[in-house]
Write a protein that holds these residues in place. Structure first.
Motif, PDB file in Angstrom:
ATOM      1  N   SER A 273      44.281  35.990  57.555  1.00 51.46           N
ATOM      2  CA  SER A 273      43.041  36.731  57.748  1.00 51.46           C
ATOM      3  C   SER A 273      41.973  36.281  56.759  1.00 51.46           C
ATOM      4  CB  SER A 273      43.308  38.230  57.571  1.00 51.46           C
ATOM      5  OG  SER A 273      42.102  38.956  57.550  1.00 51.46           O
ATOM      6  N   LEU A 275      39.863  38.083  55.505  1.00 52.66           N
ATOM      7  CA  LEU A 275      39.597  39.160  54.550  1.00 52.66           C
ATOM      8  C   LEU A 275      40.342  38.965  53.227  1.00 52.66           C
ATOM      9  CD1 LEU A 275      39.814  42.247  56.954  1.00 52.66           C
ATOM     10  CD2 LEU A 275      37.746  41.091  56.114  1.00 52.66           C
ATOM     11  N   ILE A 276      41.285  38.040  53.227  1.00 53.42           N
ATOM     12  CA  ILE A 276      42.104  37.802  52.026  1.00 53.42           C
ATOM     13  C   ILE A 276      41.710  36.459  51.426  1.00 53.42           C
ATOM     14  CG2 ILE A 276      44.429  37.531  51.115  1.00 53.42           C
ATOM     15  CD1 ILE A 276      45.442  39.267  53.391  1.00 53.42           C
ATOM     16  N   ILE A 310      48.880  43.840  51.387  1.00 53.76           N
ATOM     17  CA  ILE A 310      47.440  44.113  51.313  1.00 53.76           C
ATOM     18  C   ILE A 310      46.984  44.762  52.612  1.00 53.76           C
ATOM     19  CG2 ILE A 310      45.155  43.082  51.090  1.00 53.76           C
ATOM     20  CD1 ILE A 310      46.442  40.837  49.466  1.00 53.76           C
ATOM     21  N   ASP A 311      46.384  45.910  52.483  1.00 54.92           N
ATOM     22  CA  ASP A 311      45.861  46.632  53.640  1.00 54.92           C
ATOM     23  C   ASP A 311      44.341  46.525  53.636  1.00 54.92           C
ATOM     24  OD1 ASP A 311      45.504  48.197  55.829  1.00 54.92           O
ATOM     25  OD2 ASP A 311      45.966  50.102  54.842  1.00 54.92           O
ATOM     26  N   GLY A 312      43.831  45.550  54.399  1.00 53.34           N
ATOM     27  CA  GLY A 312      42.391  45.322  54.410  1.00 53.34           C
ATOM     28  C   GLY A 312      42.019  44.162  53.514  1.00 53.34           C
ATOM     29  N   PRO A 313      40.798  44.156  52.982  1.00 50.26           N
ATOM     30  CA  PRO A 313      40.361  43.059  52.105  1.00 50.26           C
ATOM     31  C   PRO A 313      41.200  43.030  50.824  1.00 50.26           C
ATOM     32  CG  PRO A 313      38.489  44.355  52.880  1.00 50.26           C
ATOM     33  CD  PRO A 313      39.723  45.122  53.249  1.00 50.26           C
ATOM     34  N   GLY A 314      41.404  41.834  50.316  1.00 53.21           N
ATOM     35  CA  GLY A 314      42.171  41.692  49.080  1.00 53.21           C
ATOM     36  C   GLY A 314      42.194  40.256  48.624  1.00 53.21           C
ATOM     37  N   LYS A 338      49.670  47.192  47.700  1.00 56.36           N
ATOM     38  CA  LYS A 338      50.003  48.582  47.422  1.00 56.36           C
ATOM     39  C   LYS A 338      50.929  48.771  46.226  1.00 56.36           C
ATOM     40  CE  LYS A 338      53.492  48.269  51.061  1.00 56.36           C
ATOM     41  NZ  LYS A 338      53.904  48.782  52.377  1.00 56.36           N
TER      42      LYS A 338
END
Length: 418
Positions: A273, A275-276, A310-314, A338
């Motif tokens: 993704s 987002l990462i 990672i849940d979402g951006p990270g 998390k």
């Protein structure tokens, strides 16, 4: 409750039973010791009375009886007068003592004894029991000191010796069964991996042939869909090849760790993704013995684990450092996921442990096997904080050899493996 928590609970129950058994054994032994000690105190008092009667009595008819009572005592004892001079002893080392006696108020002379031995025994008796006082002539008195019999002494230490022997036996038995169980698990693990690779081999070869046939039949040499199908089949070949290497001793070659890790991260991030974000930092000159296909798998599993956390951006950061003194290379993989509870730092590497609903819990377990068994290194959770992220650390042995000059990028390596 997962299987590992159930197993841990069962171990705690067994430990509680063991503590109860050990405590019960110690309590019962202490009960026996108190009873025997009380019995020995009573016998010592009777013996002291017989000594008193022996000193003060002139009745020859009772003399033999008093002597028999005196000689019946099995407890080691020393009799001293009010000045602390030794008047009589019993049950001590006959090679270092003599037996003075007082009959009718008359002392009898004997050879000299070992003063240091008597003083040592007397001090020990004083530390064990309070003395028994007996009256003599002219309001004088003697003190009778005694110590525990050999039987009582052995009984005091017996439960500890017994528990120690049982504990050693249980530890040896546990180690034996644990080693046997691990050996069986390893055999099953290796057999399953090789059988999986073998079973995948035939359909993969067949799929490659079908793809070539489709290209020829439909004249689709440059068709993008067929190209993607071929890439997926090659990926399956890579997976099968990795599984086939499990259980075999891999060949380790010196490589620059930074180049290997950076190249695979670059390959991996474009398939993840957007987002990462990914970063690789650290020394570019540290070298270690690596088997590239298996080590790529190690990095891949850690990166996938980080992405899933990672849940979402990270972000995922890989830091490479080393210690010249310890001759080690450190690879830290840090995510902003998390996190892991501290009590689970060891559990996450066990087969079957997973926090995902659809996970098998084999990724980190397999990763640890490849690092420890095949690369002679170690891997552990360096740090983790719930809600902020986790850092895994790989420790490898540093090499001074020059890195292989024919290092190839991850894409080319994966294609050649296929």
């Amino acid at each position: 409750m997962n299987p590992y928590e159930q197993r841990r609970t069962f171990k705690y129950i067994l430990l509680a039973f063991a503590v109860l058994i050990a405590g019960g054994s110690l309590l019962y032994t202490n009960y026996l010791v108190r009873n025997i000690a009380h019995s020995e105190r009573t016998r010592a008092q009777v013996w002291a009375i017989s000594m008193q009667q022996l000193v003060r009595s002139d009745d020859d008819e009772n003399l033999q009886f008093i002597l028999k009572v005196r000689d019946s005592l099995s407890v080691p004892a020393i009799v001293v007068d009010e000045k602390g001079d030794i008047k009589f002893s019993r049950g001590l080392d006959t090679a270092k003592t003599f037996i003075p006696s007082v009959i009718g108020g008359k002392d009898q002379s004997f050879p000299k004894y070992d003063p240091a031995y008597f003083q040592s025994e007397l001090e020990f008796m004083k530390s064990q029991h309070r003395p028994i006082r007996i009256a003599t002539f002219n309001k004088n008195y003697w003190l009778v000191y005694y110590k525990d019999s050999q039987l009582l002494t052995q009984l005091r230490i017996f439960p500890y010796v017994q528990l120690t022997v049982i504990a050693i036996f249980l530890l040896i038995a546990y180690y034996g069964f644990s080693s046997s169980r691990k050996s069986e698990q390893n055999q099953v693990w290796v057999g399953l991996a090789k059988e999986t690779a073998h079973q995948l081999g035939t359909p993969i070869s067949s799929l490659m042939a079908w793809i070539e046939l489709m290209r020829e039949k439909f004249d689709a040499e440059n068709d993008p869909l067929i190209a993607e199908m071929q890439n997926d089949v090659r990926r399956l070949e890579i997976v099968a090849d990795r599984f086939s290497k499990i259980g075999s001793k891999p060949v380790l070659e010196p490589h620059r760790v930074y180049d290997v890790v950076k190249d695979f991260v670059d390959y991996f991030k474009i398939r993840t993704s957007k987002l990462i974000s990914f970063e690789v930092h650290g020394s570019r000159n540290l070298k270690a013995g690596l088997n590239i296909p298996l080590f790529d798998w190690v990095i891949e599993n850690l990166l996938k684990n980080a992405v899933n956390a990672i849940d979402g951006p990270g972000s995922i950061r890989v830091d490479i450092s080393g210690s010249r003194k310890k001759k080690q290379v450190y690879i830290d993989v840090t995510d902003t996921g998390k996190g892991i509870p501290r009590l689970k730092f060891e559990t996450v590497f066990r087969p079957g442990y997973t926090t995902r609903k659809r996970g098998w819990g084999l990724g980190l377990s397999l990763t640890k096997r490849m690092v420890v068994n095949y690369h002679n290194g170690s891997i552990f959770v360096k740090d983790s904080e719930l809600g902020k992220g986790t850092t895994f650390r790989i420790v490898l042995k540093s090499l001074t050899d020059e890195a292989k000059p024919n290092f190839k990028p991850a894409t080319q390596r994966l294609e050649e493996q296929a």
